[in-house]
Design a protein around this motif. Structure first.
Motif, PDB file in Angstrom:
ATOM      1  N   PHE A 184       0.901  -1.230  -0.117  1.00  0.00           N
ATOM      2  CA  PHE A 184       0.047   0.144  -0.028  1.00  0.00           C
ATOM      3  C   PHE A 184       0.718   1.321  -0.052  1.00  0.00           C
ATOM      4  CE2 PHE A 184      -3.330  -2.985   1.571  1.00  0.00           C
ATOM      5  CZ  PHE A 184      -4.271  -2.733   0.576  1.00  0.00           C
ATOM      6  N   LEU A 185       2.013   1.332   0.706  1.00  0.00           N
ATOM      7  CA  LEU A 185       2.944   2.339   0.527  1.00  0.00           C
ATOM      8  C   LEU A 185       3.421   2.523  -0.866  1.00  0.00           C
ATOM      9  CD1 LEU A 185       4.534   4.410   1.792  1.00  0.00           C
ATOM     10  CD2 LEU A 185       6.340   2.989   2.069  1.00  0.00           C
ATOM     11  N   ALA A 186       3.797   1.613  -1.498  1.00  0.00           N
ATOM     12  CA  ALA A 186       4.100   1.535  -2.875  1.00  0.00           C
ATOM     13  C   ALA A 186       3.239   2.073  -3.874  1.00  0.00           C
ATOM     14  CB  ALA A 186       4.898   0.185  -3.304  1.00  0.00           C
ATOM     15  N   TYR A 187       1.853   1.397  -3.443  1.00  0.00           N
ATOM     16  CA  TYR A 187       0.940   1.877  -4.505  1.00  0.00           C
ATOM     17  C   TYR A 187       0.802   3.221  -4.343  1.00  0.00           C
ATOM     18  CZ  TYR A 187      -3.705   1.647  -6.943  1.00  0.00           C
ATOM     19  OH  TYR A 187      -4.709   1.850  -7.781  1.00  0.00           O
ATOM     20  N   ALA A 188       0.281   3.721  -2.991  1.00  0.00           N
ATOM     21  CA  ALA A 188       0.272   5.226  -3.047  1.00  0.00           C
ATOM     22  C   ALA A 188       1.254   6.151  -3.469  1.00  0.00           C
ATOM     23  CB  ALA A 188       0.163   5.462  -1.460  1.00  0.00           C
ATOM     24  N   LEU A 189       2.567   5.961  -3.282  1.00  0.00           N
ATOM     25  CA  LEU A 189       3.598   6.647  -3.896  1.00  0.00           C
ATOM     26  C   LEU A 189       3.650   6.499  -5.335  1.00  0.00           C
ATOM     27  CD1 LEU A 189       6.633   5.406  -1.589  1.00  0.00           C
ATOM     28  CD2 LEU A 189       5.532   7.744  -1.542  1.00  0.00           C
ATOM     29  N   ALA A 190       3.301   5.275  -6.021  1.00  0.00           N
ATOM     30  CA  ALA A 190       3.107   5.121  -7.373  1.00  0.00           C
ATOM     31  C   ALA A 190       1.921   6.126  -8.031  1.00  0.00           C
ATOM     32  CB  ALA A 190       2.952   3.727  -7.804  1.00  0.00           C
ATOM     33  N   ALA A 191       0.911   6.075  -7.257  1.00  0.00           N
ATOM     34  CA  ALA A 191      -0.249   7.058  -7.722  1.00  0.00           C
ATOM     35  C   ALA A 191       0.286   8.438  -7.589  1.00  0.00           C
ATOM     36  CB  ALA A 191      -1.411   6.880  -6.613  1.00  0.00           C
ATOM     37  N   LEU A 192       0.782   8.690  -6.783  1.00  0.00           N
ATOM     38  CA  LEU A 192       1.257  10.280  -6.762  1.00  0.00           C
ATOM     39  C   LEU A 192       2.421  10.604  -8.003  1.00  0.00           C
ATOM     40  CD1 LEU A 192       2.089  10.993  -2.807  1.00  0.00           C
ATOM     41  CD2 LEU A 192      -0.016  11.826  -4.190  1.00  0.00           C
ATOM     42  N   THR A 193       3.113   9.625  -8.265  1.00  0.00           N
ATOM     43  CA  THR A 193       4.189   9.915  -9.516  1.00  0.00           C
ATOM     44  C   THR A 193       3.345   9.877 -10.950  1.00  0.00           C
ATOM     45  OG1 THR A 193       4.871   7.661  -9.386  1.00  0.00           O
ATOM     46  CG2 THR A 193       5.969   9.074  -8.068  1.00  0.00           C
ATOM     47  N   GLY A 194       2.286   9.128 -10.786  1.00  0.00           N
ATOM     48  CA  GLY A 194       1.587   8.793 -12.308  1.00  0.00           C
ATOM     49  C   GLY A 194       1.883   7.387 -12.582  1.00  0.00           C
ATOM     50  N   LEU A 195       2.723   6.473 -12.074  1.00  0.00           N
ATOM     51  CA  LEU A 195       2.870   5.369 -12.787  1.00  0.00           C
ATOM     52  C   LEU A 195       1.604   4.427 -12.425  1.00  0.00           C
ATOM     53  CD1 LEU A 195       4.950   3.013 -13.064  1.00  0.00           C
ATOM     54  CD2 LEU A 195       5.167   2.448 -10.617  1.00  0.00           C
ATOM     55  N   VAL A 196       0.619   4.552 -11.528  1.00  0.00           N
ATOM     56  CA  VAL A 196      -0.523   3.946 -11.477  1.00  0.00           C
ATOM     57  C   VAL A 196      -1.663   5.170 -11.157  1.00  0.00           C
ATOM     58  CG1 VAL A 196       0.022   1.706 -10.656  1.00  0.00           C
ATOM     59  CG2 VAL A 196      -0.564   3.530  -9.079  1.00  0.00           C
ATOM     60  N   GLU A 197      -2.920   4.851 -11.698  1.00  0.00           N
ATOM     61  CA  GLU A 197      -3.869   5.625 -11.231  1.00  0.00           C
ATOM     62  C   GLU A 197      -4.848   5.106 -10.121  1.00  0.00           C
ATOM     63  OE1 GLU A 197      -4.550   8.446 -12.629  1.00  0.00           O
ATOM     64  OE2 GLU A 197      -2.782   8.152 -14.275  1.00  0.00           O
ATOM     65  N   THR A 198      -5.412   5.907  -9.398  1.00  0.00           N
ATOM     66  CA  THR A 198      -6.104   5.507  -8.052  1.00  0.00           C
ATOM     67  C   THR A 198      -7.099   4.404  -8.304  1.00  0.00           C
ATOM     68  OG1 THR A 198      -7.423   7.365  -8.182  1.00  0.00           O
ATOM     69  CG2 THR A 198      -5.603   7.614  -6.675  1.00  0.00           C
TER      70      THR A 198
END
Length: 334
Positions: free
Chosen positions: A317-331
């Motif tokens: 969940f930490l990685a996912y949240a950080l990835a969402a902030l960078t644009g690597l994934v969407e929420t």
């Protein structure tokens, strides 16, 4: 591949994501063909399981995040392999299929993973009990089958919604009635005839991950199912502290950073970006080690299991949240 920095994203976000995903590569080498559960805070050595237990989907999800970040074929193959190994849980009698299959397949982009997710979703629908208005917790992990547990809601809501939207909504609303209906939190309930639902004393009402799991499920319902009327209850579930105690009924006890990471993802889904960034900043600056380990997670305070450790779902969940902030994934990717 690693995205270019988005405007307005704090400078610490991208290095933190890089560190966490580099830790995934180290973990992969250490655990081999086993699934990581939790790691010792001193040595970083993982306790593992052969079949993944209820946390297997988070390891598969981390591998997919790393594959998306690196664009590496070997990373993609590892993610594909571990996702395929989750198939043993499709017909296991447990509402934890939501945790296993939603987070284990949502970031995958192979036809096989989509088919596995569909099989798991249909199995959840088949397990849905119309009389109780939910998918029972089940017997796969022992104990009574006819239970409602808050950790049987996250993941199950979006997974079940792919085949039966109404069942997903009803499953969530019944858990909300139980968990929030007695004036205080109650995270586990046993169904008895003719008495009906009986509150269990474990986990306690102060369990931080109970609030986090329920908040995440509500966020998915608002975000994916248009259940806007549920947005009003989220304020009761967002903890005041960025990193809460593992159990508020034990004020001298450990924290649980994994609960914070779950909350951060839920906050992003709900559009509360500023609060989510505050939570993530606390996690990164205070609890993330230099080699990408999110420490101070509490697996199970009652049994004294891994009370200040790195937890695989906390990392996810930490990685996912950080990835969402960078644009690597969407929420709404997972």
């Amino acid at each position: 591949m690693a995205p270019q920095p988005r405007h307005g994203v704090p400078e610490w976000v991208a290095p933190a994501l890089k560190s966490v995903l580099e830790r995934v590569a180290v973990t992969q080498t250490e655990v081999g063909d086993r699934f990581p559960l939790f790691a010792d805070p001193g040595t970083g050595r993982w306790t593992t399981t052969g079949r993944g237990s209820w946390t297997g989907g988070f390891w598969a999800g981390l591998l997919w995040l790393r594959a998306r970040y690196t664009g590496d074929d070997d990373a993609r193959q590892a993610a594909t392999t571990f996702t395929g190994r989750l198939a043993n849980w499709v017909h296991a009698d447990t509402a934890a299929r939501g945790l296993i299959f939603w987070y284990g397949t949502a970031l995958a982009d192979t036809p096989e993973s989509a088919a596995l997710r569909d099989r798991a979703a249909h199995a959840c629908r088949d397990a849905y009990d119309a009389e109780l208005g939910l998918v029972p917790w089940g017997s796969a992990f022992g104990g009574p089958r006819l239970m409602a547990r808050v950790d049987g809601v996250p993941g199950t809501v979006p997974l079940l919604a792919t085949v039966d939207r109404q069942a997903a909504v009803t499953h969530l609303r019944r858990h909300l009635e139980l968990c929030l209906g007695e004036g205080s939190f109650g995270w586990s309930w046993r169904y008895e005839r003719p008495a009906g639902w009986v509150l269990c004393d474990d986990p306690s009402s102060g369990w931080s991950r109970g609030r986090a799991w329920l908040l995440l499920a509500v966020a998915d319902a608002v975000h994916r199912l248009g259940a806007d009327d549920l947005a009003d209850i989220t304020g009761h579930l967002i903890p005041a502290r960025a990193v809460p105690l593992a159990d508020k009924t034990h004020p001298g006890g450990p924290l649980d950073t994994s609960a914070s990471a779950i909350v951060a993802v839920a906050l992003l889904k709900l559009g509360h970006r500023e609060r989510a960034v505050q939570v993530l900043e606390e996690l990164v600056h205070t609890h993330l080690s230099g080699d990408g380990r999110l420490l101070d997670g509490c697996y199970d305070l009652t049994s004294g299991t891994a009370t200040r450790h790195e937890l695989i779902w906390g990392d996810f969940f930490l990685a996912y949240a950080l990835a969402a902030l960078t644009g690597l994934v969407e929420t709404d990717d997972a």
